[in-house]
Design an enzyme around this catalytic site. Structure first.
Site, PDB file in Angstrom:
ATOM      1  N   TYR A  13     -12.803  -7.935   3.332  1.00 14.59           N
ATOM      2  CA  TYR A  13     -11.675  -7.010   3.521  1.00 14.59           C
ATOM      3  C   TYR A  13     -12.164  -5.788   4.299  1.00 14.59           C
ATOM      4  O   TYR A  13     -13.361  -5.489   4.323  1.00 14.59           O
ATOM      5  CB  TYR A  13     -11.148  -6.591   2.141  1.00 14.59           C
ATOM      6  CG  TYR A  13      -9.754  -5.987   2.167  1.00 14.59           C
ATOM      7  CD1 TYR A  13      -8.662  -6.724   2.602  1.00 14.59           C
ATOM      8  CD2 TYR A  13      -9.535  -4.672   1.744  1.00 14.59           C
ATOM      9  CE1 TYR A  13      -7.385  -6.175   2.611  1.00 14.59           C
ATOM     10  CE2 TYR A  13      -8.265  -4.114   1.744  1.00 14.59           C
ATOM     11  CZ  TYR A  13      -7.194  -4.873   2.181  1.00 14.59           C
ATOM     12  OH  TYR A  13      -5.935  -4.325   2.186  1.00 14.59           O
ATOM     13  N   ASN A  18       3.282  -5.365  -3.382  1.00 12.24           N
ATOM     14  CA  ASN A  18       4.148  -6.203  -2.552  1.00 12.24           C
ATOM     15  C   ASN A  18       5.574  -5.683  -2.392  1.00 12.24           C
ATOM     16  O   ASN A  18       6.046  -5.534  -1.265  1.00 12.24           O
ATOM     17  CB  ASN A  18       4.141  -7.640  -3.069  1.00 12.24           C
ATOM     18  CG  ASN A  18       2.769  -8.284  -2.877  1.00 12.24           C
ATOM     19  OD1 ASN A  18       1.954  -7.781  -2.101  1.00 12.24           O
ATOM     20  ND2 ASN A  18       2.505  -9.372  -3.574  1.00 12.24           N
ATOM     21  N   ASN A  59       6.701 -16.926   2.109  1.00  8.16           N
ATOM     22  CA  ASN A  59       6.621 -17.233   0.673  1.00  8.16           C
ATOM     23  C   ASN A  59       5.547 -16.431  -0.038  1.00  8.16           C
ATOM     24  O   ASN A  59       5.285 -16.639  -1.216  1.00  8.16           O
ATOM     25  CB  ASN A  59       6.377 -18.733   0.461  1.00  8.16           C
ATOM     26  CG  ASN A  59       5.101 -19.187   1.138  1.00  8.16           C
ATOM     27  OD1 ASN A  59       4.799 -18.707   2.234  1.00  8.16           O
ATOM     28  ND2 ASN A  59       4.358 -20.081   0.514  1.00  8.16           N
ATOM     29  N   VAL A  96       4.856 -10.408  -0.664  1.00 12.17           N
ATOM     30  CA  VAL A  96       5.634  -9.486   0.173  1.00 12.17           C
ATOM     31  C   VAL A  96       6.850 -10.218   0.738  1.00 12.17           C
ATOM     32  O   VAL A  96       7.969  -9.697   0.729  1.00 12.17           O
ATOM     33  CB  VAL A  96       4.772  -8.920   1.327  1.00 12.17           C
ATOM     34  CG1 VAL A  96       5.629  -8.142   2.312  1.00 12.17           C
ATOM     35  CG2 VAL A  96       3.676  -8.020   0.781  1.00 12.17           C
ATOM     36  N   ARG A 102       4.248 -22.071   6.701  1.00 13.46           N
ATOM     37  CA  ARG A 102       3.501 -23.217   7.216  1.00 13.46           C
ATOM     38  C   ARG A 102       4.137 -24.504   6.692  1.00 13.46           C
ATOM     39  O   ARG A 102       4.649 -24.537   5.571  1.00 13.46           O
ATOM     40  CB  ARG A 102       2.047 -23.134   6.741  1.00 13.46           C
ATOM     41  CG  ARG A 102       1.256 -22.058   7.438  1.00 13.46           C
ATOM     42  CD  ARG A 102      -0.117 -21.891   6.813  1.00 13.46           C
ATOM     43  NE  ARG A 102      -0.011 -21.410   5.434  1.00 13.46           N
ATOM     44  CZ  ARG A 102      -1.050 -21.249   4.608  1.00 13.46           C
ATOM     45  NH1 ARG A 102      -2.261 -21.550   5.017  1.00 13.46           N
ATOM     46  NH2 ARG A 102      -0.871 -20.808   3.387  1.00 13.46           N
ATOM     47  N   TYR A 162       1.031  -6.552   8.747  1.00 12.58           N
ATOM     48  CA  TYR A 162       0.496  -6.057   7.468  1.00 12.58           C
ATOM     49  C   TYR A 162      -0.545  -6.999   6.884  1.00 12.58           C
ATOM     50  O   TYR A 162      -1.078  -6.745   5.801  1.00 12.58           O
ATOM     51  CB  TYR A 162       1.630  -5.788   6.471  1.00 12.58           C
ATOM     52  CG  TYR A 162       2.333  -7.028   5.970  1.00 12.58           C
ATOM     53  CD1 TYR A 162       3.333  -7.635   6.717  1.00 12.58           C
ATOM     54  CD2 TYR A 162       1.995  -7.600   4.747  1.00 12.58           C
ATOM     55  CE1 TYR A 162       3.973  -8.776   6.260  1.00 12.58           C
ATOM     56  CE2 TYR A 162       2.632  -8.734   4.287  1.00 12.58           C
ATOM     57  CZ  TYR A 162       3.614  -9.324   5.050  1.00 12.58           C
ATOM     58  OH  TYR A 162       4.248 -10.466   4.597  1.00 12.58           O
ATOM     59  N   GLY A 163      -0.847  -8.080   7.613  1.00 11.92           N
ATOM     60  CA  GLY A 163      -1.875  -8.999   7.149  1.00 11.92           C
ATOM     61  C   GLY A 163      -2.335  -9.868   8.296  1.00 11.92           C
ATOM     62  O   GLY A 163      -1.696  -9.898   9.359  1.00 11.92           O
ATOM     63  N   PHE A 173       1.080  -1.776   9.086  1.00 15.81           N
ATOM     64  CA  PHE A 173       1.438  -1.075   7.851  1.00 15.81           C
ATOM     65  C   PHE A 173       0.425  -1.416   6.773  1.00 15.81           C
ATOM     66  O   PHE A 173       0.047  -2.573   6.592  1.00 15.81           O
ATOM     67  CB  PHE A 173       2.846  -1.463   7.391  1.00 15.81           C
ATOM     68  CG  PHE A 173       3.245  -0.702   6.157  1.00 15.81           C
ATOM     69  CD1 PHE A 173       3.654   0.625   6.260  1.00 15.81           C
ATOM     70  CD2 PHE A 173       3.152  -1.285   4.896  1.00 15.81           C
ATOM     71  CE1 PHE A 173       3.970   1.359   5.124  1.00 15.81           C
ATOM     72  CE2 PHE A 173       3.469  -0.554   3.754  1.00 15.81           C
ATOM     73  CZ  PHE A 173       3.881   0.763   3.876  1.00 15.81           C
ATOM     74  N   LYS A 181       1.579 -17.103  -8.227  1.00 20.05           N
ATOM     75  CA  LYS A 181       0.713 -15.920  -8.350  1.00 20.05           C
ATOM     76  C   LYS A 181      -0.014 -15.977  -9.692  1.00 20.05           C
ATOM     77  O   LYS A 181       0.600 -16.193 -10.743  1.00 20.05           O
ATOM     78  CB  LYS A 181       1.616 -14.691  -8.269  1.00 20.05           C
ATOM     79  CG  LYS A 181       0.974 -13.366  -8.543  1.00 20.05           C
ATOM     80  CD  LYS A 181       0.135 -12.863  -7.396  1.00 20.05           C
ATOM     81  CE  LYS A 181       0.962 -12.422  -6.204  1.00 20.05           C
ATOM     82  NZ  LYS A 181       0.110 -12.116  -5.028  1.00 20.05           N
TER      83      LYS A 181
END
Lengths: 367, 367
Positions: B86, B159, B185, B188, B208, B277-278, B302, B362
């Site tokens: 990260y 999120n 999915n 966020v 995907r 954001y990712g 962001f 999650k």
């Protein structure tokens, strides 16, 4: 008659319509006289497709102005437009050229803004400035003072305007802040250097390496450039030395794309902006995800033609910009880029020189 | 004692410092009691480097709060932080986890905002939420209502906050406008779908391709998704059918990068914005020069952590956001993503599931 309506299909699939403007010629209207223009009937090699030919001028309407073009530059976008590779393309046949300065010869009965003798520039692109005379609507023109050098007036409406807008509209730059730009010896690049210098903004100027790099460096420094470096140097440790003296840039001006743009991004300050206004490398702009998320850099684009359309009803802002640029010119703080005047009849020489790699002299057609 | 000061060197060379926050344990202070935490002493495979171990809790200071953690999710960023990939990394040793909900057990003499029994969430990332108990400064916490589901409270601070900010802060979206997002999915993504639906904003959701695509589509539609498509479909003519029914998006939310981001850009409206954001694809964001110049698209990023820091002194705005999200939760309009509760002692199972590709549940550690 020919209303220069343009459409395009940019390679990203986006369709943009250039609004109809009014460079007119006519064979049917009462004949005033003839003009001569550089016309192309199909896209292709400018040396092949551009032909000097006679065009009939229409009768002068009440709201129209007859102009004798004095000088018009050959810009890279003009070449790409003729080649058919620019993102916006005119309907054919078309007259080449998108900027230039002319002198008013005659005005229609309802025209109030101009008098014979005034110097004028087109408000918008796409009018076809590579010609001797043309008739335009009053509202399609802007007056410029006739006490500035001809070459400055001829090259005022695109490059210096682009430079001043990019320095003003994206980051709130203060004296001592810095800007990084590639293609720094382009028309826009030279204007950026000079305008930034008047504001106390430091410039880091990136150019492609070349045999006369030292001469170019000295020339750009004479305009006010703080640092002149090659594309290769962007990756090298010597960059650290620059940032011992000036802060990392808040603004990056990108006319190249590809690696050059990505490298400039690396040097931007947290929260800085990269404005793309050209793509000479014909490669997209690539940004690391981490720069966007964690460094909060912003990427956007600038197109002077769009700005003018967005501000079509704000003549004040446009006039103010032109007026402040003319003031810098009069003070000797904003020079035209190095240029060569070429008679329009010798357009092939001018085109050839304009298309040379590392061309460092703007070709200006004089009529 | 350990003040969780973090520094990082993101791969773009930019150095960002996570501000010191105050998850404390101590062996020297008067022993209150012990906590248990998932600690890592070096970066690497989370299955290898994370260990459940006892930590001593410090004596409670006057401005401090003793919290019993109730539940804390395993987010992709948490995994990347343990792996060391990260962009921001803690000083080691560190406790894993960046969000979660706890219950106040005891407050220091000067604490006025919280009482025992209150539910609280950390204001900032980097506190290490995968543990049973911890002592935090009063100002490091936010109260959340205890009448919302535990899983919602545990997953509220990253999120849904990211989703609501991205939908609010970049484009002025009106009912009937549309948004396109990839990784639809994700946590966020699901929050974006639900929040957009409450505002009448249409969503085009890219995921995907996968064996259970139809099931996933139905699930996302049950949350309010207007369109669910695969990455491959982004290039296909069926996209045109979508734009017969809804306008091209003004906003694209990018959590993937690479091709997926470039494809989303193609569908943006003139002047639209893509917020990154990712970077799940571990590839940069690439934009055609023409999109920037002629389509005037804007690219930015962001990061919720940064937003919270930028708004550190505007408690009102943060509380208002939390409160409006809790209100949506109570109305049944914002659900937690599908989740599995796993006792912290069984953390290896939870980690394994969290790291599976196409993981659609999650993992939430309960203490």
């Amino acid at each position: 008659m020919w209303h220069a309506v343009k459409t395009l299909n940019a390679h990203n699939g986006y369709v943009c319509a250039l609004i109809a403007k009014v460079a007119r010629y006519s064979v049917s209207a009462a004949l005033r006289k003839e003009s001569v223009a550089l016309v192309y009937k199909s896209h292709g090699d400018p040396m092949q497709v551009l032909k000097l030919q006679k065009l009939n001028l229409p009768a002068l309407g009440d709201s129209e102005v007859l102009i004798k073009m004095l000088a018009a530059p050959i810009n890279p976008a003009d070449i790409n437009m003729v080649q058919g590779t620019y993102a916006v393309l005119p309907e054919l046949p078309a007259v080449g050229g998108n900027e230039g300065v002319g002198q008013v010869l005659e005005v229609g009965g309802h025209v109030t803004s101009f008098r014979p003798g005034d110097w004028v520039i087109p408000r918008d692109a796409g009018l076809g400035t590579w010609r001797k005379e043309l008739v335009l609507k009053e509202h399609a023109l802007l007056r410029v003072p006739s006490d500035i050098p001809l070459a400055c007036a001829a090259t005022l409406s695109v490059n210096p305007c682009t430079a001043i807008r990019m320095l003003s509209d994206f980051e709130n730059l203060q004296p001592g802040n810095s800007v990084i730009q590639n293609a720094a010896n382009s028309g826009v690049g030279q204007a950026v250097i000079q305008i930034a210098a008047t504001k106390g903004i430091k410039t880091i100027n990136v150019v492609r390496n070349r045999p006369n790099f030292q001469t170019l460096t000295e020339y750009l420094q004479s305009l006010g450039a703080d640092y002149v470096i090659t594309e290769e140097s962007l990756r090298k440790p010597e960059m650290k030395d620059i940032f011992k003296n000036i802060p990392h840039p808040r603004l990056a001006l990108n006319c190249v794309g590809g690696k050059s743009a990505t490298e400039m991004l690396r040097h931007l300050q947290h929260g800085g902006t990269m404005v793309t206004y050209g793509g000479m490398a014909k490669q997209p702009v690539t940004a690391p995800v981490s720069s966007l998320i964690f460094k909060n850099v912003k990427l956007c684009g600038f197109w002077m033609t769009q700005w003018k359309r967005d501000h079509e009803h704000e003549m004040g802002e446009l006039n103010e910009m032109i007026s402040s640029l003319c003031s810098l010119i009069r003070q000797g703080k904003l020079k035209a880029p190095a240029y060569t005047e070429v008679p329009i009849t010798d357009y092939k020489t001018a085109l050839e020189n304009a298309m040379k790699p590392f061309s460092s002299s703007k070709q200006i057609l004089v009529m």
